[in-house]
Write an enzyme that holds these catalytic residues in place. Structure first.
Site, PDB file in Angstrom:
ATOM      1  N   ARG A  55      17.530  -5.560  20.957  1.00  0.00           N
ATOM      2  CA  ARG A  55      18.749  -6.274  20.569  1.00  0.00           C
ATOM      3  C   ARG A  55      19.997  -5.543  21.037  1.00  0.00           C
ATOM      4  NH1 ARG A  55      19.706  -7.313  14.612  1.00  0.00           N
ATOM      5  NH2 ARG A  55      19.070  -5.137  14.475  1.00  0.00           N
TER       6      ARG A  55
ATOM      7  N   SER B 229      14.126   4.034  17.951  1.00  0.00           N
ATOM      8  CA  SER B 229      13.221   4.230  16.808  1.00  0.00           C
ATOM      9  C   SER B 229      11.929   4.945  17.193  1.00  0.00           C
ATOM     10  CB  SER B 229      12.916   2.881  16.159  1.00  0.00           C
ATOM     11  OG  SER B 229      14.118   2.257  15.775  1.00  0.00           O
TER      12      SER B 229
ATOM     13  N   ASP C 198      16.066   4.163  13.376  1.00  0.00           N
ATOM     14  CA  ASP C 198      16.240   2.975  12.533  1.00  0.00           C
ATOM     15  C   ASP C 198      16.206   3.325  11.045  1.00  0.00           C
ATOM     16  OD1 ASP C 198      13.570   3.640  12.634  1.00  0.00           O
ATOM     17  OD2 ASP C 198      12.836   1.583  12.778  1.00  0.00           O
TER      18      ASP C 198
END
Length: 915
Positions: A537, A601, A655
């Site tokens: 994203r 992440s 994350d």
């Protein structure tokens, strides 16, 4: 003249018939009336099943505790006792596991003397035990220990399969001292007097349940039992979630409707005729079993007698001469009614029977009597069909089917011997429930054999349950083990923080260089990149401060193809920058040099907030030339190669840290972040003085624990099962991330698959057949665990989920699969809870307080979407950290919004430092 006489005779006959029809009008029931009866019976079923209305319900809907139908694998020798009429039957049943579901039945009948039927309880059960002893002596069975099923054809309230309290006697039994007592205990006491008998009473069943189980052995579609004879009753397999009187929502249970009492509350008063009322008043139990009195063979002959008596008194039959037979109660029996309806033999049967009863009929009398018999027995068949239609409709709705195929197991003299009853019943059911394709299967071997089948099924299920518990026992984590795991995690946290042990530590405790949480003054526009799975994203985040503080986000999702995930590092970062360029173009901000937070992440070793060296790939990524490299430098080089825009990369974040920061924006007490999704991790704000690998003792810094590697040194091997080892060996990184492989969404489905394969090999699932679907690695995704474990999810829906996976399951299979899923997810939640309790306790000791109040920001599909994971995790933390009051807050987009907030906090702290 002859023609005139003939015409006159015809007119008189028609007038005679019309007068007869006037008496029978109320007994004729249209399909509209029958559908109304179906609706009434459905309502009564609902009352009987509901806890609040069950005590006053006429239709008692008694749980039988028979939870499974035969599956064809039952085998062995079984005894069955069958008490319910003037004959008492004992059966020896041999079930053969030969693939043909064959069986052998040997039986013996004993008379039930009137003095026993109306004596005391001890005499009745002693008589049963004496008969059983005689039977076993005759068959040379006294040297064997045999399981026994007891068919007890009277209304009982059961709390176990092998226990039943008699509610009331029926069928002319009036034994004293038995009502409101457990009949199985009475049987046990009588059997104990015979030292030479060794039997194990496994099941108490009603004759209706026995009929269903007998037919279920021959046809596995059979899930309804119907008795229509001297008495009448029906049973069927109901969803446990609808049975309020029994604990638990899983699976199905046979419900004994005891429908003979339908109408005892007045629900059928408008359909009862004057003859029904007169018959009821003359019965042994006035006002009770009213539906049974309208349809069972015990009463139909008497109903015919009452109608004929009134018609004779009014001069419509037998020249008005009332004979002794018409005045004698019980003189006309069901056998007479059945014989008189054999139309193929014309009027001869009818004339012969009426003559024997000294009624001396004319031809018109014979026609009229035949007509009365037909209307009475037809009403019986139609009313039976209407109630049965209610059961079939409920079954279809439970299964959520538009059309349903099923089988009704049926027994009873009226169905078997009456020449027209069966056809009338079948046709009426076909009209009333056209969406159900119903096969009627006559019971072979009767309800006694059914009791043996119930005992066989009970023994099979008990054996399966023992083997299932053995298989799942290794997944259970008793409190002592959880405390040990908490302490082991705590020790690993300390090893990761200390300079001399950090290099060898499995829990790496990576400093993030995030030194503060949001204070509400952050503002501006920030970009965020979020890389942590198969989707990537890009976000634009606008943060406003002050009284109207808010966070607005705009994002776009891009896929990362497998060849990019497992290609070269340059290809991966070029793809990321391509996606970033598309987003900047799309938002019209390509020329702005905005601060950017990069959510990456994967385990990184950070030297500062904008420098992160990849320790190792997880989650299926295998891009080359990345491990040991600074991912921020790789991103900057890719931006330079593209040479279209420039950005200020302020922070590389995990994350988990983003999750903590997102919740910290809402709750300043949030100093822990938890991810429980595809992967699992925890971060928390640690005192700088405890972080030996970073210079300085002032303030705090967020530590990214990377706890997924907990146990890679073997410290938790003693709780790893063979299923965990199989999953680990088949993974991309064998021997690594062992804790994550026991707790995260990426692996739980695969653990379930390995267990299902093992149980299938043991013959406990899918009839011992391992399908091609089950052999496919990764077929059982963790999202299916969440679907299957949903509260009060009907078994047909579980079966639908399994069907999507290509797994053809029975209801019993579905129950076992649900148990396996629950065992795996519960273990994962408790393991996570133990690890989190270690972090929470460390925070409490850091602060030096007796009681800690703290908030955990949580995110991840497993935590958010699984129906029980979050609750079990929270309960475990409370259990293992009793001096901590822990609140849990769901994160709202920790990896996107959190990255922007970290970037904003870093800019704020940088500006403060400059000032």
């Amino acid at each position: 003249l002859f023609g005139a006489h003939l015409l006159y005779a015809c007119i008189m006959f028609i007038q005679h018939q019309s007068l007869v029809d006037r008496y029978l009008y109320q007994l004729r029931l249209s399909d509209d009336v029958l559908l109304d009866v179906t609706a009434r019976f459905q309502a009564e079923m609902g009352k009987g099943l509901a806890r609040d209305t069950s005590p006053t319900a006429a239709v008692k809907m008694l749980p039988s505790f028979v939870r499974s139908l035969p599956d064809g694998s039952e085998k062995g020798d079984f005894l069955a006792l069958d008490l319910g009429g003037s004959q008492f039957h004992i059966h020896w049943v041999k079930e053969f596991d030969d693939g043909k579901q064959s069986s052998q039945l040997e039986s013996k009948s004993y008379p039930t003397p009137k003095e026993v039927m109306q004596g005391n309880g001890a005499e009745l059960f002693d008589y049963i035990a004496d008969c059983l002893s005689d039977f076993m002596e005759t068959k040379n069975l006294k040297h064997k220990k045999l399981p026994l099923g007891f068919t007890f054809s009277f209304p009982c309230k059961q709390t176990k399969l092998e226990e039943g309290v008699l509610l009331a006697w029926t069928k002319h039994f009036r034994v004293r001292g038995v009502q409101d007592t457990d009949v199985v205990s009475s049987l046990h006491r009588a059997l104990q007097k015979h030292q030479d008998i060794d039997v194990d009473v496994l099941a108490l069943v009603n004759d209706t349940v026995g009929t269903m189980m007998t037919c279920g052995y021959d046809d596995q579609r059979c899930e309804v039992g119907l008795i229509i004879g001297t008495g009448t009753n029906a049973c069927y397999m109901e969803e446990m979630r609808h049975i309020d009187l029994v604990e638990g929502d899983e699976g199905r249970m046979c419900i004994n409707t005891e429908w003979g009492a339908f109408g005892d509350d007045g629900a059928l008063d408008d359909l009862r005729t004057e003859f029904d009322r007169e018959l009821d008043l003359g019965s042994l139990n006035p006002g009770k079993q009213l539906f049974e009195k309208m349809i069972s063979s015990l009463y139909l002959g008497e109903l015919v007698r009452l109608i004929l008596l009134k018609m004779t008194k009014e001069g419509l039959l037998f020249n008005g001469k009332v004979s002794t037979a018409l005045l004698t109660k019980g003189k006309i029996e069901m056998k007479h009614v059945s014989a008189m309806e054999k139309y193929k033999e014309g009027l001869s049967n009818t004339k012969e029977i009426l003559t024997e009863l000294k009624l001396f009929p004319s031809e018109e009398d014979c026609v009229a009597v035949q007509h009365v018999c037909a209307v009475v027995s037809s009403r019986s068949a139609k009313l039976c069909a209407a109630a049965l239609a209610a059961i079939l409709t409920r079954l279809r709705e439970n299964k959520q089917l538009l059309r349903m195929r099923t089988t009704v197991g049926i027994d009873g003299g009226l169905y078997k011997t009456h020449p027209k009853f069966a056809g009338r019943l079948h046709r009426a059911v076909g009209r009333l429930v056209p969406a159900c394709e119903v096969r009627f299967l006559r019971s072979r071997g009767g309800s006694g054999r059914g009791a043996a089948v119930v005992a066989a099924v009970a023994r099979r299920l008990a054996a399966q349950r023992r083997r299932l518990h053995t298989a799942l026992a290794a997944l259970l984590l008793p409190p002592a083990i959880l405390w040990e795991l908490r302490d082991k995690m705590r020790a690993e946290l300390e090893h990761g923080l200390k300079r001399e042990t950090q290099a060898q530590a499995t829990v790496k405790m990576l400093p993030t260089f995030v030194r503060g949480t949001p204070d509400g003054t952050e503002k501006g526009k920030f970009l965020a990149l979020d890389l942590g799975g198969t989707n990537f994203r890009v976000l634009l985040v606008k943060i406003k401060s002050g009284r109207r503080r808010s966070v607005q986000m705009y994002n776009k999702i891009f896929a990362i193809p497998l060849e990019i995930m497992q290609g070269t590092g340059e290809e991966l970062f070029d793809h990321i920058v391509q996606c970033l360029a598309d987003f900047l173009e799309y938002m019209g901000i390509k020329g702005a040099r905005l601060p950017l937070g990069f959510t990456f992440s994967f385990p990184c070793r950070q030297a500062s907030i904008d420098k992160g060296t990849l320790v190792g790939w997880t989650k299926g990524f295998k891009a080359t030339d990345c491990e040991g490299e600074d991912v921020v430098d790789m991103l900057r080089e890719a931006i330079r190669r593209r040479n279209e825009f420039d950005l200020d990369i302020v922070a590389v974040v995990n994350d988990t840290v983003g999750t903590m920061m997102t919740c910290g924006y809402e709750d300043p007490n949030c100093e822990i972040g938890l991810i429980a999704g595809t992967g699992t991790n925890v971060c928390y704000m640690e005192d700088m003085k405890n972080i030996e690998i970073v210079e300085g003792n002032e303030g705090k810094m967020c530590i990214n624990t990377e706890w997924g590697a907990f146990g890679d040194n073997g410290c938790i091997d003693y709780i790893r099962t063979k299923y965990d080892r199989e999953v680990d060996e088949g993974s991309l990184n064998p021997g690594k991330q062992r804790y994550e492989k026991m707790t995260s969404g990426m692996y739980l489905g695969e653990i379930v698959r390995q267990i299902l394969i093992d149980l299938t090999k043991q013959g406990l699932l899918f009839r011992g057949h391992i399908s091609e679907s089950l052999r496919k690695k990764g077929i059982f995704e963790t999202k299916f665990l969440s679907q299957i474990e949903r509260d009060r999810l009907a078994l047909p829906q579980v079966r639908h989920v399994l069907r999507q996976l290509g797994l053809d399951s029975t209801c019993e299979d579905s129950i076992i699969v649900k148990e396996v899923c629950a065992a795996v997810s519960t273990r994962a939640a408790r393991l996570c809870g133990a690890g989190l309790a270690a972090v929470v306790e460390k925070k409490r000791e850091n602060q030096g307080v007796e009681r800690l109040q703290i908030t955990v920001g949580a995110d991840g599909t497993l935590y958010k979407l699984h129906p029980h994971f979050s609750r079990i995790l929270q309960e475990t933390v409370k259990e293992l950290a009793p001096q901590c009051d822990v609140s849990f807050m769901l994160s709202e987009d920790g990896s996107g919004k959190g990255a922007a907030l970290i970037t904003a906090v870093a800019k704020r702290l940088h500006n403060v430092g400059q000032k």
